[in-house]
Design an enzyme around this catalytic site. Structure first.
Site, PDB file in Angstrom:
ATOM      1  N   ASP A  14       2.901   1.017 -11.672  1.00  0.00           N
ATOM      2  CA  ASP A  14       1.635   1.748 -11.716  1.00  0.00           C
ATOM      3  C   ASP A  14       1.781   3.095 -11.016  1.00  0.00           C
ATOM      4  OD1 ASP A  14       0.431  -0.234 -13.044  1.00  0.00           O
ATOM      5  OD2 ASP A  14      -0.627  -1.084 -11.319  1.00  0.00           O
ATOM      6  N   PRO A  51       0.796  -1.232   0.000  1.00  0.00           N
ATOM      7  CA  PRO A  51       0.000   0.000   0.000  1.00  0.00           C
ATOM      8  C   PRO A  51       0.829   1.282   0.000  1.00  0.00           C
ATOM      9  CG  PRO A  51       0.077  -0.962   2.184  1.00  0.00           C
ATOM     10  CD  PRO A  51       0.755  -1.939   1.287  1.00  0.00           C
ATOM     11  N   GLY A  76      -0.342  -2.550  -3.932  1.00  0.00           N
ATOM     12  CA  GLY A  76      -1.076  -3.554  -3.170  1.00  0.00           C
ATOM     13  C   GLY A  76      -0.690  -4.957  -3.578  1.00  0.00           C
ATOM     14  N   ASP A  77      -1.693  -5.780  -3.815  1.00  0.00           N
ATOM     15  CA  ASP A  77      -1.467  -7.131  -4.311  1.00  0.00           C
ATOM     16  C   ASP A  77      -1.702  -7.132  -5.824  1.00  0.00           C
ATOM     17  OD1 ASP A  77      -1.419 -10.229  -3.477  1.00  0.00           O
ATOM     18  OD2 ASP A  77      -2.807  -9.916  -5.144  1.00  0.00           O
ATOM     19  N   MET A 101     -11.225   1.999  -5.534  1.00  0.00           N
ATOM     20  CA  MET A 101     -11.517   2.978  -6.588  1.00  0.00           C
ATOM     21  C   MET A 101     -12.913   3.569  -6.387  1.00  0.00           C
ATOM     22  SD  MET A 101      -9.819   1.005  -9.834  1.00  0.00           S
ATOM     23  CE  MET A 101     -10.056  -0.668  -9.283  1.00  0.00           C
ATOM     24  N   ALA A 154      -4.535  -2.951  -0.410  1.00  0.00           N
ATOM     25  CA  ALA A 154      -4.877  -1.700   0.280  1.00  0.00           C
ATOM     26  C   ALA A 154      -5.883  -1.927   1.403  1.00  0.00           C
ATOM     27  CB  ALA A 154      -5.430  -0.698  -0.728  1.00  0.00           C
ATOM     28  N   LYS A 172      -2.380   4.289 -15.066  1.00  0.00           N
ATOM     29  CA  LYS A 172      -3.700   4.627 -15.619  1.00  0.00           C
ATOM     30  C   LYS A 172      -4.312   5.622 -14.643  1.00  0.00           C
ATOM     31  CE  LYS A 172      -4.374  -0.107 -17.215  1.00  0.00           C
ATOM     32  NZ  LYS A 172      -3.878  -0.903 -16.078  1.00  0.00           N
TER      33      LYS A 172
HETATM   34  N1  SAH Z   1      -3.887  -3.952  -6.457  1.00  0.00           N
HETATM   35  C1  SAH Z   1      -4.237  -2.884  -5.557  1.00  0.00           C
HETATM   36  C2  SAH Z   1      -5.501  -2.187  -5.962  1.00  0.00           C
HETATM   37  C3  SAH Z   1      -5.394  -1.432  -7.229  1.00  0.00           C
HETATM   38  S1  SAH Z   1      -6.848  -0.558  -7.616  1.00  0.00           S
HETATM   39  C4  SAH Z   1      -4.330  -3.443  -4.125  1.00  0.00           C
HETATM   40  O1  SAH Z   1      -4.336  -4.666  -3.936  1.00  0.00           O
HETATM   41  O2  SAH Z   1      -4.374  -2.643  -3.198  1.00  0.00           O
HETATM   42  C5  SAH Z   1      -6.459   1.036  -6.995  1.00  0.00           C
HETATM   43  C6  SAH Z   1      -7.242   1.314  -5.734  1.00  0.00           C
HETATM   44  O3  SAH Z   1      -6.599   0.740  -4.621  1.00  0.00           O
HETATM   45  C7  SAH Z   1      -7.313   2.782  -5.369  1.00  0.00           C
HETATM   46  O4  SAH Z   1      -8.323   3.447  -6.101  1.00  0.00           O
HETATM   47  C8  SAH Z   1      -7.662   2.690  -3.903  1.00  0.00           C
HETATM   48  O5  SAH Z   1      -9.015   2.373  -3.738  1.00  0.00           O
HETATM   49  C9  SAH Z   1      -6.855   1.510  -3.483  1.00  0.00           C
HETATM   50  N2  SAH Z   1      -5.559   1.895  -2.883  1.00  0.00           N
HETATM   51  C10 SAH Z   1      -4.329   1.656  -3.341  1.00  0.00           C
HETATM   52  N3  SAH Z   1      -3.388   2.099  -2.480  1.00  0.00           N
HETATM   53  C11 SAH Z   1      -4.049   2.607  -1.438  1.00  0.00           C
HETATM   54  C12 SAH Z   1      -3.662   3.196  -0.201  1.00  0.00           C
HETATM   55  N4  SAH Z   1      -2.371   3.335   0.136  1.00  0.00           N
HETATM   56  N5  SAH Z   1      -4.635   3.604   0.650  1.00  0.00           N
HETATM   57  C13 SAH Z   1      -5.937   3.442   0.352  1.00  0.00           C
HETATM   58  N6  SAH Z   1      -6.345   2.892  -0.800  1.00  0.00           N
HETATM   59  C14 SAH Z   1      -5.433   2.479  -1.682  1.00  0.00           C
END
Ligand code: SAH
Length: 461
Positions: free
Chosen positions: A242, A219, A296-297, A377, A326, A264
Site C-alpha cells: 500500500d 506504522p 499498520g495491521d 483517515m 497506527a 489507493k
Molecule cells: N491498516 C492500517 C490503517 C489503514 S487506513 C492500520 O492498522 O494502521 C489508513 C489510515 O491509517 C491513514 O489515513 C491514517 O489515519 C492511519 N495511519 C497509517 N499510518 C499512520 C501513521 N504512521 N501515523 C498516523 N496515522 C497513520
C-alpha cells in the site's frame, strides 16, 4: 584482527578445567555443549559446578593440579582465582601441545572463548577481542532473536542431502519455506521439499505452489515490525504494498523480490480492489510467494476481507501476520493510554471516510462525555466529524490530539479541542497520514522531551 576465529573438533578431544568456582562453571556450561571429554581438577566445587557433574562426559578429580595433568589435552582452561600465577602449568600445557585459556586473563591466554549463539550444527561465535563483553552480549541477543530455533534441524536436513550446488534452492529453503514445512508437516516433508527445490525435475507440490501472506507493516518505524513480518519479507518473491507502507520497511524485502505499489491515494489515482485481488492471485498461481503488505495491521481498515474472499475462491493458501496499527503507535507517541479507569473504559476505532465517502456513525453515542475514539483517515473529514459531534451534543472543549506520521522521523503531535479541530489541522499543516483522537489528550510534558513533536496546547491552557 589479532584473534583468528576457528572451530576446533572436540570429538574424542580431552579438555582440562582447573578450578571449581563460578569461572569454571561458566566455561563448563559452554564446554558441555561440545563432544569433548572434560576433566575438572579442583579441591572443591561450587554448587553450580556440582550440578553439572551429572553430565556423563564430565569427571571431577578432587585435588590440586600437578604438571602431569596437562599432557594429552586439546584445551586447558585455568579457572582458578590465581590463574596467571600458574606459570609452570601453563608452560607445560603449551609444551604438550594444548591451547591454554586463563579465564579473564587475556594476555596470559592463547585463545579467547567467544559468546555463542547455538543452533547446533550452526554456531555463531562473537568476539570483541576482550574490548566490550557487554557488546558481545547485545549482538548475541540480536542473533538469538533473528535466527530460528529450528535452524539447526534445517541445516542437518541440508547436510544429509549433501546439497552444495543449487544456491537458489538452498536460499529458498532457508529463507523460511523450509521452516514452514518443518512446522506444518515435519522433518520428512521439509527434506522432501529441499530435494524438490534442488531437483527442478520434480513436479511441483502443494508447498511449492504459490501462497500469500497478508502482512502488517506497522506504522512506519521498521523496528515496529514483528519478527514474522520480517521473515516473510525476507522470503517474498512478490510484494504488493500500500501507499502508506514506509520505504524503510520496503527496504527489508528480499533483494530479488518484485515490488509493486497497489496504493489507493485519497481522491487520487488508485488501484481498484478487483485489480489488486487479480494481481495477487495471478502471482500466487505462477508459484510466487506473495506478500500483501498493508500499513499498520492488515485487518484494520484494510479491506482484508475482500482479499481473503478472493484468495479462498481461487483456492490459494494464505496466512495473516498481524501488525501494530497506527492508533497504537499514535498513542505511544502521545504518551497516553488508550483506556483508563474513570475516564474511558472503551475505545473505538472508526474511519471518517470509506469507499462511499464520509462515513456515518452512531454520533449520539460518540458525542457523550467520556467517549474516546481514534479516527483513521480523518484529516479530510475532520470538519464533517466535528460538525456531526457538535450537533449531537458533544462539548466543544472535548480534548483532541492529532498524531501525524506516528513512529516516523517526521512525526508531529498536535493537541487542542474539538471546537478547534479543523483549524488546528490547517494551522499545523497536517496532511496525513494521521490519527485523530477525540477524548484523549497527549501528555503535555512530551513537548519538552521530544523535539520532533509540535505540541499546540488548547487555547487558554
Ligand atoms: N491498516 C492500517 C490503517 C489503514 S487506513 C492500520 O492498522 O494502521 C489508513 C489510515 O491509517 C491513514 O489515513 C491514517 O489515519 C492511519 N495511519 C497509517 N499510518 C499512520 C501513521 N504512521 N501515523 C498516523 N496515522 C497513520
Amino acid at each position: 584482527m589479532r584473534y583468528f576465529p576457528l572451530f576446533i573438533d572436540t570429538r574424542s578431544a580431552s579438555v582440562l578445567v582447573l578450578g571449581g568456582g563460578p569461572k569454571a562453571a561458566a566455561k563448563l556450561r559452554l564446554l558441555l555443549k561440545t563432544e569433548a571429554q572434560i576433566e575438572v581438577i579442583a579441591e572443591e566445587l561450587s554448587i553450580d559446578v556440582t550440578r553439572l557433574l551429572d553430565a556423563r562426559r564430565l569427571v571431577w578429580t578432587k585435588r590440586s593440579a600437578v604438571l602431569n595433568d596437562v599432557s594429552d589435552r586439546r584445551l586447558v582452561y585455568i579457572a582458578t582465582d590465581d590463574g596467571a600465577d600458574n606459570v609452570k602449568l601453563i608452560a607445560a600445557a603449551r609444551a604438550a601441545g594444548a591451547l591454554v585459556n586463563v579465564v579473564d586473563e587475556r594476555e596470559a591466554s592463547d585463545f579467547l572463548t567467544p559468546a555463542i549463539v547455538d543452533r547446533d550444527p550452526v554456531v555463531v561465535a562473537i568476539g570483541t577481542e576482550g574490548t566490550a563483553p557487554s557488546l558481545a552480549r547485545t549482538i548475541k541477543a540480536q542473533f538469538e532473536a533473528t535466527l530460528s530455533p529450528r535452524l539447526g534441524t534445517l541445516a542437518r536436513i541440508a547436510g544429509r542431502q549433501r546439497v552444495r550446488r543449487s544456491a537458489e534452492g538452498l536460499r529458498r529453503f532457508f529463507g523460511g519455506v523450509g521452516e514452514r514445512a518443518l512446522i506444518e508437516s515435519g522433518e520428512a516433508e521439509a527434506a522432501r521439499l529441499l530435494r524438490a527445490f534442488v531437483d527442478e525435475q520434480t513436479a511441483p507440490t502443494a508447498s511449492q505452489t504459490g501462497r500469500v501472506a497478508l502482512v502488517g507493516a506497522g506504522p512506519g518505524d521498521p523496528e515496529l515490525l514483528t519478527l514474522k513480518a520480517r521473515k516473510r519479507l525476507d522470503e517474498a518473491d512478490v510484494v504488493l504494498y500500500d501507499r502508506l507502507v514506509a520505504p524503510a520497511v520496503l527496504d527489508l524485502a528480499r533483494r530479488e523480490a518484485t515490488l509493486i505499489e497497489v496504493g489507493k491515494t485519497p481522491a487520487g489515482p488508485a488501484w481498484k480492489q478487483e485489480d489488486i485481488n487479480a494481481r495477487m492471485i495471478e502471482a500466487a498461481r505462477a508459484g510466487a510467494f506473495v506478500v500483501r503488505l498493508k500499513s499498520g495491521d492488515p485487518l484494520v481498515f484494510g479491506r482484508a476481507d475482500e482479499e481473503i474472499d478472493a484468495l479462498e475462491t481461487a483456492g490459494i493458501a494464505y496466512e495473516i501476520v498481524p501488525g501494530i496499527s497506527a492508533a497504537f503507535a499514535a498513542a505511544a507517541a502521545g504518551g497516553f493510554s488508550l483506556t483508563r479507569r474513570g475516564r474511558n473504559r472503551t475505545i473505538s476505532f472508526l474511519t471518517a471516510h470509506d469507499a462511499e465517502g464520509f462515513a456515518e456513525h452512531d454520533w449520539r453515542t460518540l458525542a457523550r462525555p467520556g467517549e474516546a475514539f481514534a479516527i483513521y483517515m480523518g484529516v479530510r473529514g475532520a470538519r464533517f466529524v466535528q460538525g456531526r459531534l457538535l450537533i449531537h451534543g458533544a462539548s466543544a472543549d472535548t480534548p483532541v490530539s492529532v498524531i501525524e506520521n506516528a513512529s516516523r522521523p517526521n512525526q508531529k503531535i498536535v493537541a487542542g479541542t474539538l471546537g478547534q479541530l479543523p483549524d488546528l489541522l490547517k494551522q499545523h499543516r497536517i496532511e496525513g497520514p494521521a490519527i485523530i483522537f477525540v477524548g484523549l489528550a497527549p501528555r503535555a510534558a512530551l513537548a519538552a522531551i521530544d523535539d520532533r513533536a509540535t505540541l499546540a496546547l488548547p487555547i487558554g491552557a
